[in-house]
Design a protein around this motif. Structure first.
Motif, PDB file in Angstrom:
ATOM      1  N   VAL A 248       0.852  -1.206   0.000  1.00 34.30           N
ATOM      2  CA  VAL A 248       0.000   0.000   0.000  1.00 34.30           C
ATOM      3  C   VAL A 248       0.883   1.249   0.000  1.00 34.30           C
ATOM      4  CG1 VAL A 248      -1.829   1.235   1.223  1.00 34.30           C
ATOM      5  CG2 VAL A 248      -1.771  -1.280   1.259  1.00 34.30           C
ATOM      6  N   ALA A 249       1.915   1.229   0.839  1.00 36.98           N
ATOM      7  CA  ALA A 249       2.820   2.387   0.887  1.00 36.98           C
ATOM      8  C   ALA A 249       3.503   2.590  -0.459  1.00 36.98           C
ATOM      9  CB  ALA A 249       3.854   2.184   1.995  1.00 36.98           C
ATOM     10  N   TYR A 250       3.903   1.501  -1.105  1.00 35.38           N
ATOM     11  CA  TYR A 250       4.561   1.619  -2.417  1.00 35.38           C
ATOM     12  C   TYR A 250       3.617   2.230  -3.449  1.00 35.38           C
ATOM     13  CZ  TYR A 250       6.909   0.563  -6.759  1.00 35.38           C
ATOM     14  OH  TYR A 250       7.494   0.695  -7.998  1.00 35.38           O
ATOM     15  N   LEU A 251       2.354   1.803  -3.421  1.00 35.02           N
ATOM     16  CA  LEU A 251       1.392   2.340  -4.394  1.00 35.02           C
ATOM     17  C   LEU A 251       1.231   3.845  -4.216  1.00 35.02           C
ATOM     18  CD1 LEU A 251      -1.435  -0.353  -4.060  1.00 35.02           C
ATOM     19  CD2 LEU A 251       0.175  -0.114  -5.961  1.00 35.02           C
ATOM     20  N   LEU A 252       1.221   4.269  -2.951  1.00 36.45           N
ATOM     21  CA  LEU A 252       0.966   5.692  -2.668  1.00 36.45           C
ATOM     22  C   LEU A 252       2.208   6.552  -2.854  1.00 36.45           C
ATOM     23  CD1 LEU A 252      -1.183   5.212   0.550  1.00 36.45           C
ATOM     24  CD2 LEU A 252      -2.013   6.121  -1.638  1.00 36.45           C
ATOM     25  N   GLN A 253       3.356   6.020  -2.412  1.00 35.16           N
ATOM     26  CA  GLN A 253       4.597   6.817  -2.478  1.00 35.16           C
ATOM     27  C   GLN A 253       5.779   5.938  -2.863  1.00 35.16           C
ATOM     28  OE1 GLN A 253       5.776   9.551   0.681  1.00 35.16           O
ATOM     29  NE2 GLN A 253       3.616   9.979   1.075  1.00 35.16           N
ATOM     30  N   PRO A 254       5.892   5.605  -4.149  1.00 37.58           N
ATOM     31  CA  PRO A 254       6.998   4.724  -4.554  1.00 37.58           C
ATOM     32  C   PRO A 254       8.367   5.306  -4.230  1.00 37.58           C
ATOM     33  CG  PRO A 254       5.686   5.488  -6.461  1.00 37.58           C
ATOM     34  CD  PRO A 254       4.977   5.938  -5.238  1.00 37.58           C
TER      35      PRO A 254
END
Ligand code: BDR
Ligand code: CA
Length: 314
Positions: A248-254
């Motif tokens: 989820v974190a990667y999707l929002l802030q790669p």
């Protein structure tokens, strides 16, 4: 900001549950088309129930939940109750959800949705065994060209395995499914143990979630407190890796993550190294790169982001 359209394929599971809560709090950035469930941490009946429980905690009974495969493509199911508890959601009160499961099989939902949407607009996010995704690709090979990207939690190389010395749980459970996904030609991002082991819970990080003035922050804190016990006892570490929330974190802030475009293959034959992901970090095999393999994360940044997402929930 353009919202990402995603299908989140999951086997809740304590860290899956925290990931789903974060997703539901990330509505500004992510258009969650559905949760699809798979057997993994616990059996399919429980993962499908748990996914709906989490939606109800967040007062989001509108999120469609589709149940998928009951067991891996070719092997008997291996589960992880020793980590997540008998219910899959140890540490919090469980209720029987009111929201229904959708009638369609998750694999058919994935295929139909990809065929109906414009090509290159939907991201698949598997955080359990890759059975549903592999079966969809096998059943309907035309969808491969329509998937924007697959961002998955799974695999391990530098960190070693967590279910065997060689393998990470999601890939170990269904290595043949992983082989289908790795060979699909779809753009892939892998968040393996190498990176998730950098994003561990700690007393202050959990305390910040618990201090949120809502219901879901303390719920996430309770789940993580229970989830930590296994890792602290088993691996002697001070916190627990937030495997699935990293997706989820990667999707929002790669930009919180770094990795390398490399070739990754999976072992399906050897009983000793079943499910091991062989990462050609130095490009010595000559095999073509098929994965953006993530190895580093800004852990404080990830926790701050996840806590912000939880803060937006009831
Ligand atoms: C993965 O295995 C599961 O137990 C977790 O939910 C996560 O998806 C970590 O190896
Ligand atoms: Ca999972």
């Amino acid at each position: 900001m353009t919202r990402l359209s995603i299908i989140f394929d999951t086997d809740p599971g304590q860290d899956d549950a925290v990931a789903i809560l974060a997703l539901l709090g990330a509505r500004d950035g992510i258009d969650l088309l559905s949760l699809t469930t798979v057997a993994g941490n616990v059996g399919l009946g429980l993962t499908s129930r748990n996914a709906r429980i989490v939606c109800e905690w967040a007062r989001r009974p509108d999120v469609p939940v589709y149940a998928g495969c009951e067991h891996p493509l070719l092997r008997p199911l291996v589960t992880a109750e020793q980590v997540h508890g008998k219910t899959g959601l140890d540490g919090v009160p469980i209720h029987e959800p009111n929201m229904p499961l959708q009638g369609k099989h998750a694999v058919d939902f994935i295929v139909d949705t990809l065929r109906e949407a414009a090509a290159g607009t939907i991201t698949l996010c598997p955080v359990g065994p890759l059975t549903n995704i592999a079966l969809a690709l096998r059943k309907a090979p035309d969808i491969a060209a329509r998937i924007k990207e697959i961002v998955l939690m799974g695999g391990a190389y530098f960190a070693g395995g967590n279910v065997s010395p060689a393998a990470e749980f999601n890939i170990f459970v269904d290595p043949e499914a992983a082989a289908v996904v790795l060979g699909s030609g779809v753009p892939l991002v892998m968040l393996p143990l190498d990176v998730t082991h950098q994003v561990c819970s700690s007393a202050p990080r959990i305390a910040r979630m618990r201090a949120l003035p809502n219901r879901c922050g303390p719920l996430a804190a309770d789940i993580l407190t229970s989830y930590e016990r296994h890792d602290v006892q088993r691996f002697g570490v001070h916190g627990s890796p937030l495997h699935d929330p990293c997706v989820v974190a990667y999707l929002l802030q790669p930009a919180l993550f770094t990795g390398r475009q490399v070739n990754v293959e999976v072992e399906t034959a050897s009983p000793l190294t079943r499910g091991a992901t062989v990462v050609d970090w130095w490009g010595i095999s000559g095999r073509p790169a098929n994965v953006q393999y993530i190895t580093k994360a800004d852990a404080d940044g990830v926790f701050a982001l996840l806590t912000d997402c939880l803060a937006k929930l009831p």
